[in-house]
Design a protein around this motif. Structure first.
Motif, PDB file in Angstrom:
ATOM      1  N   HIS A   1       0.838  -1.192   0.000  1.00  0.00           N
ATOM      2  CA  HIS A   1       0.000   0.000   0.000  1.00  0.00           C
ATOM      3  C   HIS A   1       0.875   1.245   0.000  1.00  0.00           C
ATOM      4  CE1 HIS A   1      -4.023   1.612   0.495  1.00  0.00           C
ATOM      5  NE2 HIS A   1      -3.515   2.530   1.291  1.00  0.00           N
ATOM      6  N   TYR A   2       0.522   2.252  -0.791  1.00  0.00           N
ATOM      7  CA  TYR A   2       1.389   3.415  -0.949  1.00  0.00           C
ATOM      8  C   TYR A   2       0.572   4.691  -1.090  1.00  0.00           C
ATOM      9  CZ  TYR A   2       0.090   2.119  -5.717  1.00  0.00           C
ATOM     10  OH  TYR A   2      -0.615   1.755  -6.830  1.00  0.00           O
ATOM     11  N   ALA A   3       1.244   5.809  -0.877  1.00  0.00           N
ATOM     12  CA  ALA A   3       0.608   7.109  -1.075  1.00  0.00           C
ATOM     13  C   ALA A   3       0.362   7.325  -2.568  1.00  0.00           C
ATOM     14  CB  ALA A   3       1.508   8.211  -0.522  1.00  0.00           C
ATOM     15  N   THR A   4      -0.638   8.152  -2.872  1.00  0.00           N
ATOM     16  CA  THR A   4      -0.975   8.406  -4.261  1.00  0.00           C
ATOM     17  C   THR A   4      -1.412   9.859  -4.416  1.00  0.00           C
ATOM     18  OG1 THR A   4      -2.279   7.610  -6.146  1.00  0.00           O
ATOM     19  CG2 THR A   4      -3.398   7.714  -4.014  1.00  0.00           C
ATOM     20  N   HIS A   5      -1.775  10.263  -5.638  1.00  0.00           N
ATOM     21  CA  HIS A   5      -2.187  11.637  -5.906  1.00  0.00           C
ATOM     22  C   HIS A   5      -3.698  11.758  -5.727  1.00  0.00           C
ATOM     23  CE1 HIS A   5       1.829  11.870  -7.112  1.00  0.00           C
ATOM     24  NE2 HIS A   5       1.708  11.789  -8.412  1.00  0.00           N
ATOM     25  N   MET A   6      -4.122  12.778  -4.986  1.00  0.00           N
ATOM     26  CA  MET A   6      -5.535  12.974  -4.688  1.00  0.00           C
ATOM     27  C   MET A   6      -5.935  14.430  -4.895  1.00  0.00           C
ATOM     28  SD  MET A   6      -5.862  10.840  -1.101  1.00  0.00           S
ATOM     29  CE  MET A   6      -5.136   9.199  -0.924  1.00  0.00           C
ATOM     30  N   MET A   7      -7.231  14.642  -5.115  1.00  0.00           N
ATOM     31  CA  MET A   7      -7.785  15.986  -5.111  1.00  0.00           C
ATOM     32  C   MET A   7      -8.410  16.253  -3.753  1.00  0.00           C
ATOM     33  SD  MET A   7     -10.957  17.641  -7.315  1.00  0.00           S
ATOM     34  CE  MET A   7     -10.082  17.745  -8.872  1.00  0.00           C
TER      35      MET A   7
ATOM     36  N   GLU B   1      -0.992  22.551  -7.232  1.00  0.00           N
ATOM     37  CA  GLU B   1      -0.781  21.915  -5.939  1.00  0.00           C
ATOM     38  C   GLU B   1      -0.977  22.916  -4.797  1.00  0.00           C
ATOM     39  OE1 GLU B   1       2.634  19.193  -5.626  1.00  0.00           O
ATOM     40  OE2 GLU B   1       2.923  19.529  -7.780  1.00  0.00           O
ATOM     41  N   TYR B   2      -1.133  24.182  -5.136  1.00  0.00           N
ATOM     42  CA  TYR B   2      -1.448  25.199  -4.137  1.00  0.00           C
ATOM     43  C   TYR B   2      -2.942  25.478  -4.214  1.00  0.00           C
ATOM     44  CZ  TYR B   2      -1.056  29.306  -1.183  1.00  0.00           C
ATOM     45  OH  TYR B   2      -1.189  30.193  -0.155  1.00  0.00           O
ATOM     46  N   PRO B   3      -3.647  25.538  -3.089  1.00  0.00           N
ATOM     47  CA  PRO B   3      -5.101  25.743  -3.124  1.00  0.00           C
ATOM     48  C   PRO B   3      -5.496  26.977  -3.929  1.00  0.00           C
ATOM     49  CG  PRO B   3      -4.416  25.143  -0.917  1.00  0.00           C
ATOM     50  CD  PRO B   3      -3.151  25.363  -1.699  1.00  0.00           C
TER      51      PRO B   3
ATOM     52  N   PHE C   1      -1.170  20.169   5.801  1.00  0.00           N
ATOM     53  CA  PHE C   1      -0.019  20.857   5.220  1.00  0.00           C
ATOM     54  C   PHE C   1      -0.038  20.688   3.700  1.00  0.00           C
ATOM     55  CE2 PHE C   1       4.325  21.487   3.857  1.00  0.00           C
ATOM     56  CZ  PHE C   1       4.728  22.582   4.609  1.00  0.00           C
ATOM     57  N   ILE C   2      -0.157  21.805   2.991  1.00  0.00           N
ATOM     58  CA  ILE C   2      -0.151  21.812   1.527  1.00  0.00           C
ATOM     59  C   ILE C   2       0.875  22.827   1.068  1.00  0.00           C
ATOM     60  CG2 ILE C   2      -1.498  22.176  -0.574  1.00  0.00           C
ATOM     61  CD1 ILE C   2      -2.531  19.839   0.968  1.00  0.00           C
ATOM     62  N   MET C   3       1.848  22.399   0.313  1.00  0.00           N
ATOM     63  CA  MET C   3       2.887  23.252  -0.259  1.00  0.00           C
ATOM     64  C   MET C   3       3.660  24.019   0.815  1.00  0.00           C
ATOM     65  SD  MET C   3       2.912  22.547  -3.440  1.00  0.00           S
ATOM     66  CE  MET C   3       3.844  23.882  -4.205  1.00  0.00           C
ATOM     67  N   ASP C   4       3.216  25.236   1.144  1.00  0.00           N
ATOM     68  CA  ASP C   4       4.027  26.104   1.998  1.00  0.00           C
ATOM     69  C   ASP C   4       3.452  26.325   3.388  1.00  0.00           C
ATOM     70  OD1 ASP C   4       1.843  27.543   1.232  1.00  0.00           O
ATOM     71  OD2 ASP C   4       2.943  29.423   0.896  1.00  0.00           O
ATOM     72  N   GLY C   5       2.388  25.633   3.744  1.00  0.00           N
ATOM     73  CA  GLY C   5       1.829  25.867   5.065  1.00  0.00           C
ATOM     74  C   GLY C   5       0.539  25.121   5.294  1.00  0.00           C
TER      75      GLY C   5
ATOM     76  N   VAL D   1      -3.132  17.115  -4.333  1.00  0.00           N
ATOM     77  CA  VAL D   1      -2.223  16.732  -3.252  1.00  0.00           C
ATOM     78  C   VAL D   1      -1.455  15.495  -3.707  1.00  0.00           C
ATOM     79  CG1 VAL D   1      -2.004  16.168  -0.815  1.00  0.00           C
ATOM     80  CG2 VAL D   1      -3.907  17.603  -1.591  1.00  0.00           C
ATOM     81  N   ARG D   2      -0.178  15.673  -3.958  1.00  0.00           N
ATOM     82  CA  ARG D   2       0.650  14.546  -4.411  1.00  0.00           C
ATOM     83  C   ARG D   2       1.160  13.753  -3.204  1.00  0.00           C
ATOM     84  NH1 ARG D   2       1.481  15.100  -9.805  1.00  0.00           N
ATOM     85  NH2 ARG D   2       1.377  17.226 -10.674  1.00  0.00           N
ATOM     86  N   TRP D   3       1.263  12.442  -3.387  1.00  0.00           N
ATOM     87  CA  TRP D   3       1.775  11.530  -2.370  1.00  0.00           C
ATOM     88  C   TRP D   3       1.029  11.728  -1.055  1.00  0.00           C
ATOM     89  CZ3 TRP D   3       3.663   8.423  -5.499  1.00  0.00           C
ATOM     90  CH2 TRP D   3       4.457   8.834  -6.563  1.00  0.00           C
TER      91      TRP D   3
END
Length: 307
Positions: free
Chosen positions: A72-78, A180-182, A229-233, A201-203
């Motif tokens: 099982h692994y991380a994946t890309h999600m919205m 990848e930034y909101p 936590f997304i990108m910078d904060g 949101v990657r990984w």
């Protein structure tokens, strides 16, 4: 975590959403045969996805004992952070909304509802306010393009014929182009606009949040948010706002949490309004991991309430 961070970021860029041609529900154009990207989706199928959180993303050859699963692994999600009724053509005041906003992805092409309310049970909201989300039911997979489909109306009279069309159509989000930034897409409709704030949101791991109010001494207002936590904060996902009068379980929430980061929950409790200066804030945190679960119990002293 610094409390200033818990305020979340609100300076999102706002863009005009591109509604795909021939995706209107009311005139039936979305149900006709399509080519290209739209041809990939069974748009005449109106079933809700039956896939549940966690199991929906579990590989077929993953061990039933999840703690021992090495595949099982991380994946890309919205991640959808919020929906807001930005503007309506009606008089200023409370309006009644009904209809749905749903997502179709490669993992399951059926409808994964973000909002789904009937005409008999509309959402009551005022212009400029957040529209409470009732989903998604599971994570939104973005290894391939995603279709966001919507048909929402404003209830005006006794008959459906008297109602106003708010938004109607569909939008495509490509994992190669989605930020990848909101950011906020403004969906313009016949009688108003809806803002949808989202990000790729990657990984990420799929986190399921279950909150139970186990003991209540007196009625109170509760506001629940998750900060991830997304990108910078840290960025806020508004999960629940309402009045609690007895022991109950809140609706289950499914969110994307980036690998090796923390998810923070913020509970705000007030007597008559979630905006009172005297509100009580409580926080708890959980770290993203492949499997398993964590549980914390919080006692809100002012109300002698256990969650």
């Amino acid at each position: 975590m610094d409390r200033a961070e818990m305020k979340g970021r609100t300076s999102y860029g706002v863009y005009t959403a591109h509604i795909l041609n021939n995706t209107i529900h009311r005139d039936g154009s979305i149900y006709k045969r399509h080519s290209g990207f739209l041809g990939l989706w069974p748009l005449t199928r109106r079933d809700e996805t039956q896939l549940e959180p966690m199991m929906s993303s579990q590989p077929m050859n993953c061990s039933p004992n999840r703690e021992k699963c090495d595949i099982h692994y991380a994946t890309h999600m919205m991640q959808i952070f919020s929906l807001k009724l930005a503007k309506t053509s009606t008089d200023v005041g409370l309006v009644q909304l009904y209809g749905y906003i749903a997502v179709r992805d490669y993992h399951d092409s059926l409808l994964n509802y973000v909002v789904n309310r009937s005409r008999d049970d509309p959402i009551i909201v005022e212009q400029g306010s957040v529209i409470g989300m009732t989903g998604p039911k599971r994570y939104i997979a973005t290894l391939a393009p995603v279709l966001v489909e919507f048909d929402m109306r404003i209830k005006k009279g006794e008959q459906e014929e008297d109602d106003l069309q708010l938004i109607d159509g569909a939008i495509e989000y490509d994992n190669l182009c989605t930020s990848e930034y909101p950011f906020t897409d403004r969906i313009n409709g016949d009688c108003g606009t809806v803002d949808i704030t989202l990000a790729l949101v990657r990984w990420a791991f799929e986190a399921t949040i279950d909150v139970t109010v186990s003991k209540v001494q007196s009625r109170f207002d509760l506001s629940l948010s998750s900060f991830v936590f997304i990108m910078d904060g840290l960025h806020e996902i508004q999960l629940f706002r309402g009045n609690i009068g007895e022991s109950c379980g809140l609706r289950r929430h499914v969110i994307a949490v980036k690998e090796d980061t923390w998810m923070h929950l913020k509970f705000k409790v007030g007597q008559g309004s979630c905006k009172n200066d005297g509100d009580l804030d409580c926080h708890c945190s959980f770290k993203a991991k492949k499997h398993g679960y964590n549980c914390q119990q919080i006692m809100l002293e002012r109300k002698k309430t256990w969650v």
